[in-house]
Design a protein around this motif. Structure first.
Motif, PDB file in Angstrom:
ATOM      1  N   GLY A 258       0.826  -1.219   0.000  1.00  0.00           N
ATOM      2  CA  GLY A 258       0.000   0.000   0.000  1.00  0.00           C
ATOM      3  C   GLY A 258       0.850   1.255   0.000  1.00  0.00           C
ATOM      4  N   GLY A 259       1.954   1.194  -0.750  1.00  0.00           N
ATOM      5  CA  GLY A 259       2.884   2.325  -0.716  1.00  0.00           C
ATOM      6  C   GLY A 259       2.834   3.192  -1.964  1.00  0.00           C
ATOM      7  N   GLU A 260       3.820   4.115  -2.034  1.00  0.00           N
ATOM      8  CA  GLU A 260       3.948   5.014  -3.199  1.00  0.00           C
ATOM      9  C   GLU A 260       5.414   5.007  -3.606  1.00  0.00           C
ATOM     10  N   VAL A 261       5.720   4.481  -4.789  1.00  0.00           N
ATOM     11  CA  VAL A 261       7.116   4.308  -5.196  1.00  0.00           C
ATOM     12  C   VAL A 261       7.325   4.846  -6.596  1.00  0.00           C
ATOM     13  N   THR A 262       8.507   5.405  -6.832  1.00  0.00           N
ATOM     14  CA  THR A 262       8.887   5.882  -8.170  1.00  0.00           C
ATOM     15  C   THR A 262      10.102   5.084  -8.660  1.00  0.00           C
ATOM     16  N   LEU A 263       9.951   4.537  -9.875  1.00  0.00           N
ATOM     17  CA  LEU A 263      11.083   3.830 -10.495  1.00  0.00           C
ATOM     18  C   LEU A 263      11.689   4.748 -11.531  1.00  0.00           C
ATOM     19  N   CYS A 264      13.033   4.841 -11.586  1.00  0.00           N
ATOM     20  CA  CYS A 264      13.645   5.523 -12.734  1.00  0.00           C
ATOM     21  C   CYS A 264      14.531   4.505 -13.460  1.00  0.00           C
ATOM     22  N   ASN A 265      14.939   4.877 -14.676  1.00  0.00           N
ATOM     23  CA  ASN A 265      15.645   3.938 -15.559  1.00  0.00           C
ATOM     24  C   ASN A 265      14.777   2.704 -15.824  1.00  0.00           C
ATOM     25  N   ALA A 266      13.467   2.962 -16.046  1.00  0.00           N
ATOM     26  CA  ALA A 266      12.557   1.855 -16.380  1.00  0.00           C
ATOM     27  C   ALA A 266      12.136   2.023 -17.834  1.00  0.00           C
ATOM     28  N   VAL A 267      11.594   0.948 -18.416  1.00  0.00           N
ATOM     29  CA  VAL A 267      11.047   1.026 -19.784  1.00  0.00           C
ATOM     30  C   VAL A 267       9.579   0.603 -19.696  1.00  0.00           C
ATOM     31  N   PRO A 268       8.647   1.564 -19.541  1.00  0.00           N
ATOM     32  CA  PRO A 268       7.231   1.214 -19.344  1.00  0.00           C
ATOM     33  C   PRO A 268       6.711   0.231 -20.410  1.00  0.00           C
ATOM     34  N   ALA A 269       7.153   0.423 -21.636  1.00  0.00           N
ATOM     35  CA  ALA A 269       6.626  -0.437 -22.725  1.00  0.00           C
ATOM     36  C   ALA A 269       6.971  -1.912 -22.483  1.00  0.00           C
ATOM     37  N   HIS A 270       8.044  -2.166 -21.755  1.00  0.00           N
ATOM     38  CA  HIS A 270       8.459  -3.565 -21.525  1.00  0.00           C
ATOM     39  C   HIS A 270       7.598  -4.258 -20.472  1.00  0.00           C
ATOM     40  N   ILE A 271       6.861  -3.461 -19.680  1.00  0.00           N
ATOM     41  CA  ILE A 271       6.037  -4.104 -18.637  1.00  0.00           C
ATOM     42  C   ILE A 271       4.579  -3.632 -18.727  1.00  0.00           C
ATOM     43  N   ALA A 272       4.118  -3.407 -19.946  1.00  0.00           N
ATOM     44  CA  ALA A 272       2.728  -2.965 -20.138  1.00  0.00           C
ATOM     45  C   ALA A 272       1.741  -3.971 -19.539  1.00  0.00           C
ATOM     46  N   SER A 273       2.001  -5.257 -19.742  1.00  0.00           N
ATOM     47  CA  SER A 273       1.058  -6.276 -19.239  1.00  0.00           C
ATOM     48  C   SER A 273       1.049  -6.276 -17.706  1.00  0.00           C
ATOM     49  N   VAL A 274       2.206  -6.076 -17.106  1.00  0.00           N
ATOM     50  CA  VAL A 274       2.315  -6.057 -15.638  1.00  0.00           C
ATOM     51  C   VAL A 274       1.585  -4.834 -15.090  1.00  0.00           C
ATOM     52  N   MET A 275       1.793  -3.674 -15.718  1.00  0.00           N
ATOM     53  CA  MET A 275       1.128  -2.453 -15.232  1.00  0.00           C
ATOM     54  C   MET A 275      -0.385  -2.561 -15.399  1.00  0.00           C
ATOM     55  N   ALA A 276      -0.826  -3.223 -16.451  1.00  0.00           N
ATOM     56  CA  ALA A 276      -2.275  -3.374 -16.661  1.00  0.00           C
ATOM     57  C   ALA A 276      -2.889  -4.186 -15.521  1.00  0.00           C
ATOM     58  N   LYS A 277      -2.199  -5.229 -15.085  1.00  0.00           N
ATOM     59  CA  LYS A 277      -2.730  -6.064 -14.000  1.00  0.00           C
ATOM     60  C   LYS A 277      -2.660  -5.340 -12.660  1.00  0.00           C
ATOM     61  N   LEU A 278      -1.644  -4.522 -12.472  1.00  0.00           N
ATOM     62  CA  LEU A 278      -1.564  -3.741 -11.231  1.00  0.00           C
ATOM     63  C   LEU A 278      -2.683  -2.706 -11.191  1.00  0.00           C
ATOM     64  N   ARG A 279      -2.999  -2.106 -12.331  1.00  0.00           N
ATOM     65  CA  ARG A 279      -4.130  -1.157 -12.380  1.00  0.00           C
ATOM     66  C   ARG A 279      -5.429  -1.898 -12.075  1.00  0.00           C
ATOM     67  N   GLU A 280      -5.551  -3.127 -12.596  1.00  0.00           N
ATOM     68  CA  GLU A 280      -6.769  -3.917 -12.319  1.00  0.00           C
ATOM     69  C   GLU A 280      -6.888  -4.193 -10.821  1.00  0.00           C
ATOM     70  N   SER A 281      -5.738  -4.270 -10.140  1.00  0.00           N
ATOM     71  CA  SER A 281      -5.788  -4.537  -8.688  1.00  0.00           C
ATOM     72  C   SER A 281      -6.050  -3.258  -7.893  1.00  0.00           C
ATOM     73  N   GLY A 282      -6.178  -2.129  -8.602  1.00  0.00           N
ATOM     74  CA  GLY A 282      -6.548  -0.887  -7.917  1.00  0.00           C
ATOM     75  C   GLY A 282      -5.430   0.118  -7.783  1.00  0.00           C
ATOM     76  N   CYS A 283      -4.243  -0.203  -8.251  1.00  0.00           N
ATOM     77  CA  CYS A 283      -3.116   0.748  -8.153  1.00  0.00           C
ATOM     78  C   CYS A 283      -3.283   1.853  -9.192  1.00  0.00           C
ATOM     79  N   SER A 284      -2.790   3.054  -8.852  1.00  0.00           N
ATOM     80  CA  SER A 284      -2.721   4.088  -9.903  1.00  0.00           C
ATOM     81  C   SER A 284      -1.261   4.162 -10.334  1.00  0.00           C
ATOM     82  N   ILE A 285      -1.066   4.122 -11.642  1.00  0.00           N
ATOM     83  CA  ILE A 285       0.298   4.074 -12.208  1.00  0.00           C
ATOM     84  C   ILE A 285       0.410   5.132 -13.288  1.00  0.00           C
ATOM     85  N   ARG A 286       1.474   5.960 -13.171  1.00  0.00           N
ATOM     86  CA  ARG A 286       1.759   6.932 -14.234  1.00  0.00           C
ATOM     87  C   ARG A 286       3.152   6.657 -14.783  1.00  0.00           C
ATOM     88  N   ALA A 287       3.222   6.612 -16.111  1.00  0.00           N
ATOM     89  CA  ALA A 287       4.520   6.346 -16.738  1.00  0.00           C
ATOM     90  C   ALA A 287       4.870   7.515 -17.640  1.00  0.00           C
TER      91      ALA A 287
END
Ligand code: EPZ
Length: 435
Positions: A258-287
């Motif tokens: 239940g935290g708030e974290v920022t990743l740098c040196n990431a490639v959002p396009a490489h984890i689109a499927s992962v971010m989609a499932k995290l959003r489905e679980s209720g997380c808000s994600i901005r890339a």
């Protein structure tokens, strides 16, 4: 034996830089055998698997050294093509060394890599692809003896988009006379990074990231292709792409606490499927660019269905971490593991923490519980160990994750990464050996 001791209940917060990708670095290290010039590898992660790969390369005559920011390799003195047995069994993915050894020496010998904790890991697609390039392959006394002194390009269709088989064939084909086409190739970003590296070495490789990869091969093609000036001819510099599984693991850690974290040196396009499932679980994600911000203020919601698939589908290497997340979700989630046949070993350990789920073959139905209970658990494989650590972050009380060496295979001190985000976690090593 090392253990991670985790005190649960602290929401993670802060910023962290994502390290270089293990599964990009390993094939690129193997491909360094195809370079006539020294190689400077930036963002190469300092992991057990990388250490084992360097030990294998060292045994073949490759000289290497780390400095602050890069790994330097000089393969000019490489003089052997028989892989050291113990090391190549320890690092079963070293099977993709066959390709560069065949391309460099025309011969290669390695041990039949056994299965591992997540499956029996066959190599039929590797061997069939090499055979189609004209490699003679004999198997005797647990050894694979390859004769590739006169490889010719071929049109190879993979029955399954195997990552390792795609990489092996790519690296062998650069020295096979004529053109090679790999159909139904794996599309993982790590394959694209390998192609980028091979092109820097002067080889003609196109199409990585798609299902069709073309390699223009032949003796000396690298010399012909690398027309760089004197400076460029000195050293090949390459920066390894960020590790999408480390990035996904850290996002899951934020979600489960239940935290708030920022990743740098990431490639959002490489984890689109992962971010989609995290959003489905209720997380808000901005890339934005190479920055990903996740905020998870409430208990995760159920995820109806996760199916692991070859890229760009949901990655099997994130299955265990989401399994842990779903054990505390509000509702019922389902996970289907399509890639490996034995990748739910973390389930038994999560049960000990109070998780509730039913398994039928490769399908898991997870009924989320309010809270897991900390206890002593054992990591059975790399990603399962990471998942148990994440479960400990959310559990009540203390969790001790044993066999933490397995986690070192894919994370540069996961405990330190999480502690830098506020987790109450420490590592205890029975010996003082470096991970
Ligand atoms: C790579 O393994 C990764 N390892 C794995 O990461 C990852 O889980 C996997 O790809 C899938 O994405 C590295 O890149 C070093 P595959 P690899 O060949 O190449 C079957 C981690 O945690 N298969 O795509 O071994 C195989 O049994 C590790 O970082 C054959 O049948 O994966 C499996 O069911 C774990 N015959 C499926 O294909 C073959 O000849 C996927 O295997 C080869 C594979």
């Amino acid at each position: 034996m090392a253990s991670l001791i985790v005190a649960g209940g602290t929401p993670l917060s802060g910023t962290i830089r994502v390290s270089g990708a293990k599964n990009a670095a390993l094939p690129i290290l193997a491909a360094s055998l195809l370079s006539e010039r020294p190689v400077a590898l930036y963002d190469c992660p300092r992991l057990r698997d990388v250490k084992n790969m360097l030990a294998i390369l060292g045994a073949l005559g490759v000289r290497w050294a780390w400095d602050e920011e890069k790994l330097l390799l000089d393969t000019s003195a490489a003089n052997a093509y028989v892989m050291p047995q113990g090391l190549s069994k320890e690092l079963r993915s070293s099977i993709f060394m066959l390709g560069p050894l065949l391309a460099r020496f025309g011969h290669a010998v390695c041990t039949f890599p056994g299965g591992c904790e997540i499956g029996h890991r066959p190599i039929d697609l590797h061997l069939r692809g090499l055979t189609m390039l004209g490699v003679g392959i004999r198997e005797e006394h647990g050894l694979i003896l390859c004769d590739g002194h006169s490889m010719t390009g071929a049109d190879i269709h993979l029955d399954y988009p195997s990552v390792g088989a795609t990489e092996n064939i790519m690296m062998a084909a650069v020295r096979a006379e004529g053109e090679t086409v790999i159909q139904n190739a794996a599309r993982e970003p790590e394959i694209e990074d390998l192609q980028t590296f091979l092109r820097k070495l002067g080889y003609g490789v196109w199409g990585a990231g798609s299902s069709t990869i073309r390699i223009s091969g032949g003796r000396g093609c690298a010399d012909h292709m690398s027309e760089g000036g004197p400076a460029e001819r000195d050293c090949i510099a390459h920066r390894v792409i960020p590790d999408r599984i480390v990035a996904g693991t850290l996002l899951c850690a934020a979600a489960i606490t239940g935290g708030e974290v920022t990743l740098c040196n990431a490639v959002p396009a490489h984890i689109a499927s992962v971010m989609a499932k995290l959003r489905e679980s209720g997380c808000s994600i901005r890339a934005e660019g190479d920055v990903i911000r996740i905020a998870a203020h409430a208990r995760p919601r159920e995820i109806k269905l996760i199916e692991t698939l070859p890229y760009p589908g949901f990655p099997t290497d994130m299955q265990a971490q989401f399994f842990a997340l779903c054990t505390v979700a509000d509702g019922t989630s389902m996970i289907v593991e399509n890639v490996f046949e034995n990748r739910f070993k973390h389930g038994a350990e999560l049960l000990r923490m109070g998780a509730s789920f039913t398994q039928k073959d490769r399908t898991i139905v997870i009924r989320g519980v309010e809270r897991l209970m900390g206890t002593r658990v054992v990591a059975r494989d790399l990603r399962g160990g990471a998942a148990l650590t994440l479960a400990g972050l959310a559990a009540e009380g203390e969790t001790i994750v044993e066999n933490a060496e397995l986690i070192d295979r894919g994370y540069e001190r996961l405990d330190k990464m999480l502690a830098s985000l506020g987790a109450v976690i420490r590592r205890e090593d029975a010996e003082t050996e470096e991970p």
